[in-house]
Design a protein around this motif. Structure first.
Motif, PDB file in Angstrom:
ATOM      1  N   ARG A  42      50.153  41.543  39.517  1.00 31.55           N
ATOM      2  CA  ARG A  42      49.470  42.594  38.748  1.00 31.55           C
ATOM      3  C   ARG A  42      49.737  42.468  37.258  1.00 31.55           C
ATOM      4  N   ALA A  45      47.660  39.666  35.979  1.00 35.28           N
ATOM      5  CA  ALA A  45      46.253  40.053  35.903  1.00 35.28           C
ATOM      6  C   ALA A  45      46.008  41.045  34.766  1.00 35.28           C
ATOM      7  N   VAL A  47      46.623  44.384  34.948  1.00 35.99           N
ATOM      8  CA  VAL A  47      46.386  45.760  35.377  1.00 35.99           C
ATOM      9  C   VAL A  47      47.684  46.552  35.374  1.00 35.99           C
ATOM     10  N   GLU A  48      48.795  45.847  35.173  1.00 36.38           N
ATOM     11  CA  GLU A  48      50.096  46.490  35.032  1.00 36.38           C
ATOM     12  C   GLU A  48      50.749  45.848  33.818  1.00 36.38           C
ATOM     13  N   PRO A  73      42.593  43.171  30.961  1.00 37.93           N
ATOM     14  CA  PRO A  73      42.354  42.406  32.198  1.00 37.93           C
ATOM     15  C   PRO A  73      40.944  41.796  32.221  1.00 37.93           C
ATOM     16  N   GLN A  74      39.996  42.509  31.615  1.00 36.18           N
ATOM     17  CA  GLN A  74      38.615  42.023  31.610  1.00 36.18           C
ATOM     18  C   GLN A  74      38.470  40.675  30.893  1.00 36.18           C
ATOM     19  N   VAL A  78      41.307  35.886  34.940  1.00 39.06           N
ATOM     20  CA  VAL A  78      42.230  35.660  36.036  1.00 39.06           C
ATOM     21  C   VAL A  78      41.606  36.231  37.300  1.00 39.06           C
ATOM     22  N   TYR A  80      41.713  37.590  41.059  1.00 38.92           N
ATOM     23  CA  TYR A  80      42.743  38.246  41.861  1.00 38.92           C
ATOM     24  C   TYR A  80      42.144  38.649  43.197  1.00 38.92           C
ATOM     25  N   SER A 150      33.060  34.097  38.855  1.00 33.02           N
ATOM     26  CA  SER A 150      33.479  34.565  37.527  1.00 33.02           C
ATOM     27  C   SER A 150      34.246  33.477  36.772  1.00 33.02           C
TER      28      SER A 150
END
Lengths: 365, 223
Positions: A42, A45, A47-48, A73-74, A78, A80, A150
């Motif tokens: 996370r 990525a 998001v954390e 993150p966008q 990466v 996930y 992506s």
């Protein structure tokens, strides 16, 4: 293509402190649940957010606490794959996969890529289905397709097979290997299953309570895990404290024996490990009298639990895993003899204290 | 027959529902993200209008927006007066209905699977897109339930409304205040008529919701 991770994050009571580098290919992160594997993914990525440290992917800094860089993150590129695949339940397969290509402006390009990916992932004909109408394996393929379109620079898979029935698992493992090979970039696979890790990954990092202990090529790790934790995580059943009593000799007080090893024994030896299937009644080296306690039957093998003649009371029974035809007759249980080849004695040390000699076996994977 | 209360009630309920829909959702979304301590305090403040008697709410609104109060004077200078005007009814209905929307939406958001938002982010979807196209559809049932409850509450609002805007036929009369007035003046027939009208509206709203639910259900796609 490379990934450098060096992050710290405090959860009060639990501290994540992870350092590793991954090259092109598939790297496994093996550890028990709750050891911080998913949290590490996370953080990579985005998001954390870690408390401190640095994450660099292909020379591009994604996170650096000292330089106050924290890429959204966008924008990290990466991929996930979540444990539950995280498909959007209100969207069809087609809409889900299109979500991975919103950066792509040209509509024809999107359609082409969509068709290509549906074909590759054997999803043709399922475009109009909703995730709930798909099998677990199909859901996983949709999620992978959505990520692959992506064009991620890094692919991370979180326990990719844990949500699947066991009979599906092996089939999907083969598919996954093929998909990851086609992808070609850096892949991280988090798992607690050593069989999956062994089959899929070219190198494995062992993780325990928020730290990465050992990072070695897969074959080398299984041949010489080096630490007690490593031996346990790679599935070694028989582990006991030991001390060095000679260049190739280790005394194991719990078992009441002294073993000859093939690897030189270091002064700071902590324990020895013997994998359950390496014992043999005909092996003449390290041969000692044992008493068989009982037999646990598996479909195609027996696990025979035994104790050494001079084994200390209160210590755990040993496990010998063998083909069914090798099961000793009951009348021999009281006085039996088992040996182990010195090559199969794992010498185990504290993390960070393993002798460098282990490296010589070199190239695996 | 004077149909003004019907028209007035419907516009008050409709406008306040729209206001409550957005404010309730955004309050729910942002409060859910706050640290626990602040969340607890805000939760109490935002839910209070639901548990207070509506007359008490009306009292507080009069304290705030009365023509001789600072806020009332300030608003009066730009031509806005909530006391004894039909749009004052929007204010009372919105305040009383807000907690219903806020709480149901918050419950819905808390049940949301955050990995969906995370995976959206790693795929490059904007947070706005994720909110409207993934989070909201996922929480649709809770949000819809909250909206219906808020609309019903706004339509039936009596206590605070009668305190703030009173009852002036053709100006501030609503269905619920009309029912009380007709009953008080022994016009039982008119009171009964308005009760039936209110019943009919409520039934239609509930039926519409059920049909909407069924249609959504048929689209499949629930996990």
């Amino acid at each position: 293509m490379s990934l450098v991770v060096d992050i710290q994050k405090d959860f009060g009571g639990f501290r994540l402190n992870v350092q590793f580098e991954a090259q092109e290919g598939i790297m496994g992160i093996l550890g028990a649940s709750g050891c911080g594997k998913s949290m590490t993914l996370r953080c990579i990525a985005g998001v954390e957010k870690p408390d401190a440290g640095r994450i660099v992917l292909d020379g591009r800094t994604l996170y650096d606490s000292a330089r106050r860089i924290n890429v959204k993150p966008q924008e990290r590129q990466v991929g996930y794959l979540f444990q539950n695949y995280a498909l959007f339940p209100n969207m069809t397969v087609r809409q889900n996969i299109l979500c991975g290509m919103r950066r792509l402006k040209d509509k024809a390009d999107r359609e082409r890529l969509l068709c290509e990916q549906l074909e590759l992932m054997q999803l043709s004909g399922l475009e109009k289905h909703y995730p709930a109408q798909l099998s677990g394996g199909q859901q996983q393929r949709v999620a992978l397709a959505r990520i692959l379109v992506s064009r991620p620079k890094l692919l991370m898979l979180d326990e990719p097979f844990s949500a699947l029935d066991s009979h599906l698992r092996e089939k999907l493992l083969v598919e996954m290997k093929e998909t990851l090979r086609r992808y070609g970039g850096v892949s991280l696979v988090v798992t607690h299953n050593r069989d999956e890790a062994y089959d899929l990954c070219s190198s494995i990092a062992l993780m325990e309570t928020g730290r990465v202990h050992t990072h070695k090529p897969t074959k080398q790790l299984f041949a010489d895990p080096g630490t007690v934790v490593g031996a346990m995580m790679t599935g070694c059943k028989n582990i006991a404290p030991a001390r060095c009593v000679g260049e190739y000799e280790a005394e194991v007080p719990d078992w009441g024996i002294t073993l000859r090893t093939a690897r030189p024994v270091g002064e700071n030896l902590k324990a020895v490990g013997i994998r359950a299937h390496y014992f043999g009644p005909n092996s003449r080296q390290n041969s000692f009298g044992v008493r068989i306690i009982d037999v646990v039957e598996e479909p195609f093998a027996d696990i025979i639990r035994f104790r050494y003649e001079n084994q200390a009371p209160g210590t755990e029974d040993l496990w010998w895993r063998t083909a069914k035809q090798n099961r000793p007759p009951k009348e021999a249980w009281g006085a039996y003899t088992l040996g182990i080849s010195p090559v199969n004695i794992l010498t185990l040390y504290d993390p960070g204290e393993e002798p460098e000699a282990g490296q010589e076996e070199g190239t695996a994977g | 027959m004077d149909w003004y209360p019907l028209w007035n009630s419907l516009r008050i309920a409709a406008i306040s529902s729209v206001l409550v829909f957005f404010s309730g959702i955004f309050a729910a979304y942002y409060v859910a993200k706050l640290p626990r301590a602040i969340k607890g305090v805000l939760d109490v403040v935002l839910t209070l209008p639901m548990v207070l008697p509506p007359t008490v709410v009306g009292y507080f609104l009069l304290l705030l927006f009365g023509v001789n109060r600072p806020l009332g004077i300030l608003l009066g200078q730009i031509g806005i007066r909530f006391v004894m005007t039909w749009y004052g009814g929007i204010l009372t209905a919105a305040v009383v209905a807000f907690p219903l929307m806020y709480r149901t939406a918050r419950g819905a958001f808390e049940s949301f699977d955050n990995t969906l938002a995370y995976s959206g982010q790693t795929l490059g979807l904007s947070n706005t897109y994720i909110f409207w196209r993934i989070r909201m559809p996922y929480c649709r049932q809770g949000i819809l339930a909250g909206t219906v409850l808020a609309f019903a509450r706004a339509l039936g609002e009596y206590g605070a409304t009668s305190m703030l805007i009173g009852y002036t036929p053709g100006k501030t009369a609503t269905i619920s205040t009309a029912v009380y007035q007709y009953w008080r003046t022994n016009d039982e027939q008119s009171a009964f008529l308005w009760v039936m009208i209110n019943l009919a509206i409520s039934a239609v709203v509930l039926l519409a919701v059920n049909m909407l639910e069924k249609k959504n259900g048929r689209k499949g796609a629930r996990r």
